[in-house]
Design a protein around this motif. Structure first.
Motif, short mmCIF file in Angstrom:
data_model
loop_
_atom_site.label_atom_id
_atom_site.label_comp_id
_atom_site.label_asym_id
_atom_site.label_seq_id
_atom_site.Cartn_x
_atom_site.Cartn_y
_atom_site.Cartn_z
N VAL A 160 0.84 -1.21 0.00
CA VAL A 160 0.00 0.00 0.00
C VAL A 160 0.87 1.25 0.00
CG1 VAL A 160 -1.69 1.32 1.33
CG2 VAL A 160 -1.94 -1.15 1.11
N GLU A 161 2.02 1.19 0.67
CA GLU A 161 2.89 2.36 0.77
C GLU A 161 3.69 2.59 -0.51
OE1 GLU A 161 3.63 1.82 5.60
OE2 GLU A 161 5.24 1.39 4.16
N MET A 162 4.00 1.53 -1.26
CA MET A 162 4.95 1.66 -2.36
C MET A 162 4.34 1.63 -3.76
SD MET A 162 8.23 -0.61 -1.12
CE MET A 162 9.17 0.00 -2.52
N ILE A 163 3.26 0.89 -3.96
CA ILE A 163 2.80 0.62 -5.33
C ILE A 163 1.78 1.63 -5.87
CG2 ILE A 163 1.60 -1.07 -6.78
CD1 ILE A 163 2.91 -3.28 -5.17
N PRO A 164 0.78 2.07 -5.11
CA PRO A 164 -0.28 2.89 -5.73
C PRO A 164 0.18 4.22 -6.30
CG PRO A 164 -1.02 1.95 -3.66
CD PRO A 164 0.45 1.71 -3.73
N GLY A 165 1.28 4.81 -5.78
CA GLY A 165 1.69 6.12 -6.26
C GLY A 165 0.66 7.16 -5.88
N GLU A 166 0.18 7.94 -6.89
CA GLU A 166 -0.78 9.00 -6.61
C GLU A 166 -2.21 8.49 -6.51
OE1 GLU A 166 0.82 8.46 -9.32
OE2 GLU A 166 -0.37 8.84 -11.14
N HIS A 167 -2.42 7.19 -6.72
CA HIS A 167 -3.77 6.61 -6.69
C HIS A 167 -4.09 6.08 -5.29
CE1 HIS A 167 -3.57 6.89 -11.04
NE2 HIS A 167 -2.46 6.18 -11.03
N ALA A 168 -5.38 5.97 -4.99
CA ALA A 168 -5.80 5.34 -3.74
C ALA A 168 -5.62 3.83 -3.87
CB ALA A 168 -7.27 5.66 -3.45
#
Length: 538
Positions: A218-226
């Motif tokens: 959750v901290e690394m992959i979504p980037g600017e997305h929820a």
């Protein structure tokens, strides 16, 4: 950096070790001296000492009494002893008390340095393990205190298609849980496939570290997305990117972040894993999209620790609202299919299609029937951990000709149900055969340092999938089962042979005797020596 304390009542022997050996290539910041056990205790009480090199034969308290004191007061300090040939029984007793190693007098400086080098490696290994245990303890605490149970349960129910998808009702639930998503949005799923842990974990700690893996995703992959991460009811670790209806994803940047995440998990969590990245889909298509990712994972037996991109979304189907009185209860049909009642399901299918034919059902109603049946197949397959694509092709699933008449719809539905039911039966047989092969492979290779990759290769399965399958079928993780079998064999050898206990441990792949003894006592309640004394019949 490390500190070493040398203890000897002979000044020349003492200085020969502290000053006569070049310790510059080992990570010692301080090399201390003591002339007897009493002085050594004062040093140990006043500062951290990592390694003690001590003579056994000394006036006053001897080295063995010092060792007992160290075990009671400084259990993390390793010990190496010097002894003469005439008192070799002292060395044997020292080993039984847990000293790291011993060297005979007169001391061979090269040999002593080699022993100390190995002791340094052991100390560093213990420190790394302690650091990992502290990380594990941190995430265990966070997992217990912060896990958003209600939100995770919501997504689990949605993936299992137990939540009505009517937009207004779904939006109310999303808002009540504070989830930044709307019913008209899209979801991009990422399957986090844990392939192997490089440290041994029991089932509880493995679950905790999987929580840490999901939190990092959750901290690394979504980037600017929820985004949100969860473990579904089938023990799949998933990341869901929550997108607005028109929100676009930079695909290349997403894949790069997944690659960085895979590397970070290896470094920080001792976890080797792969990411299977799906395409944005509507909520009602999510279950089918996950089926496609699972199929991709099962087919992958070569690309480990990778990021794998699905080229296109797997289209699923869901029940349309307003089905009307002509449509059957697909939920009841799911129970029949789940329980293998194929004949009863076929009878109800024929009755339902006959009603459609008698009442001249519209094409829209036939289409709703078709969507309902597809939903039934996807839902049941997902619950059983099987992909519909193992038995059915995309062409069969999406054949547009079946809507031309109720009779064609009946033929199509009968064919799909028959193939799916057979696939369920074959999967159960295949699962039993695979588990039996795993049992046999482990028993034949207990002397080796077994890991998930080796076992998976022996049965031609993906490591992460195999691990989940084994736990589901046996209730144990692979590491727990391997440990159980090794200890069972050790018990038999202790009672049926007179082999040295250290030889038995090494023959089972345990090269650190103290670890074997600790593990054996944890599993049996007795030390190896106590177990042999109590049970041996020779």
């Amino acid at each position: 950096m490390l500190t070493m304390l040398v203890v000897d009542d002979e000044i020349y022997a003492l200085r020969g070790i502290t000053q006569g050996i070049d310790w510059g290539d080992l990570p010692f910041t301080d090399i201390l001296e003591a002339r007897d056990a009493a002085e050594a205790k004062r040093v140990l009480e006043s500062r951290q000492v990592d390694l003690v090199v001590s003579d056994i034969e000394m006036p006053g308290d001897n080295g063995l009494e010092l060792l007992r004191w160290i075990h009671a007061n400084r259990p993390d300090t390793l010990t190496v002893f010097q002894t003469g040939h005439a008192r070799f029984d002292y060395a044997r007793e020292a080993l039984q008390l847990g000293c790291f190693d011993y060297v005979l007098k007169p001391v061979d400086h090269d040999l002593l340095k080699d022993i100390v080098s190995r002791a340094v490696t052991e100390i560093q290994t213990r420190r790394q393990r302690q650091a990992f245990e502290e990380t594990l303890a941190t995430y265990r605490s966070q997992w217990a205190a912060q896990l958003p149970i209600l939100v995770e349960r919501f997504w689990q129910d949605l993936l299992a298609e137990r939540i009505p998808l009517a937009p207004e009702r779904l939006n109310r639930q999303l808002e009540s849980y504070g989830i930044p998503f709307r019913a008209d949005g899209r979801v991009l799923p990422v399957l986090l496939s844990v392939e192997e842990w490089s440290v041994e974990l029991d089932a509880r700690d493995e679950s905790i570290m999987e929580y840490a893996v999901r939190k990092a995703a959750v901290e690394m992959i979504p980037g600017e997305h929820a985004g949100t991460a969860l473990q579904d009811r089938g023990d799949l670790n998933l990341l869901l990117l929550l997108l607005g209806p028109d929100e676009q994803v930079d695909r290349q940047a997403l894949l790069e972040r997944c690659g960085q995440y895979v590397e970070a998990c290896q470094s920080y969590f001792h976890s080797r894993l792969s990411c299977y990245v799906g395409q944005p889909v509507r909520v009602e298509e999510l279950s089918a999209s996950l089926d496609g990712l699972l199929q991709m994972e099962r087919s992958n037996v070569t690309a480990s620790q990778s990021v794998l991109d699905v080229s296109q979304g797997v289209e699923g189907a869901a029940v349309s609202g307003g089905a009307g009185a002509l449509l059957p209860s697909f939920a009841d049909w799911a129970v029949l299919l789940d329980n293998g009642a194929q004949e009863e399901l076929q009878k109800q299918l024929e009755d339902a299609v006959r009603r459609l034919q008698e009442q001249a059902a519209s094409r829209e109603t036939l289409e709703q029937f078709r969507f309902g049946l597809l939903h039934l197949l996807y839902q049941t397959a997902h619950r059983k951990g099987v992909s519909v694509y193992e038995s059915l092709t995309v062409t069969e699933l999406n054949d547009p000709q079946v809507l031309r008449s109720p009779q064609l719809l009946l033929q199509w539905a009968s064919r799909l149900i028959g193939k799916t039911a057979q696939a369920f039966q074959d999967r159960q047989k295949d699962t039993s055969a695979v588990i039996a092969k795993i049992h046999a492979y482990i028993l034949e290779n207990l002397e080796k340092d077994l890991n998930r990759d080796d076992i998976a290769k022996s049965v031609y399965r993906n490591p992460a999938y195999l691990s989940r399958l084994f736990r589901k079928e046996t209730g144990l993780s692979l590491s727990e089962y391997i440990t159980q079998q090794k200890i069972d064999r050790a018990k038999r050898m202790l009672t049926e042979t007179n082999d040295k206990i250290s030889n038995i441990a090494e023959g089972l792949g345990y090269y650190h005797f103290s670890y074997f003894a600790k593990l054996f006592k944890k599993m049996t309640g007795l030390s190896p020596q106590e177990y042999r004394k109590k049970h041996q019949t020779l």
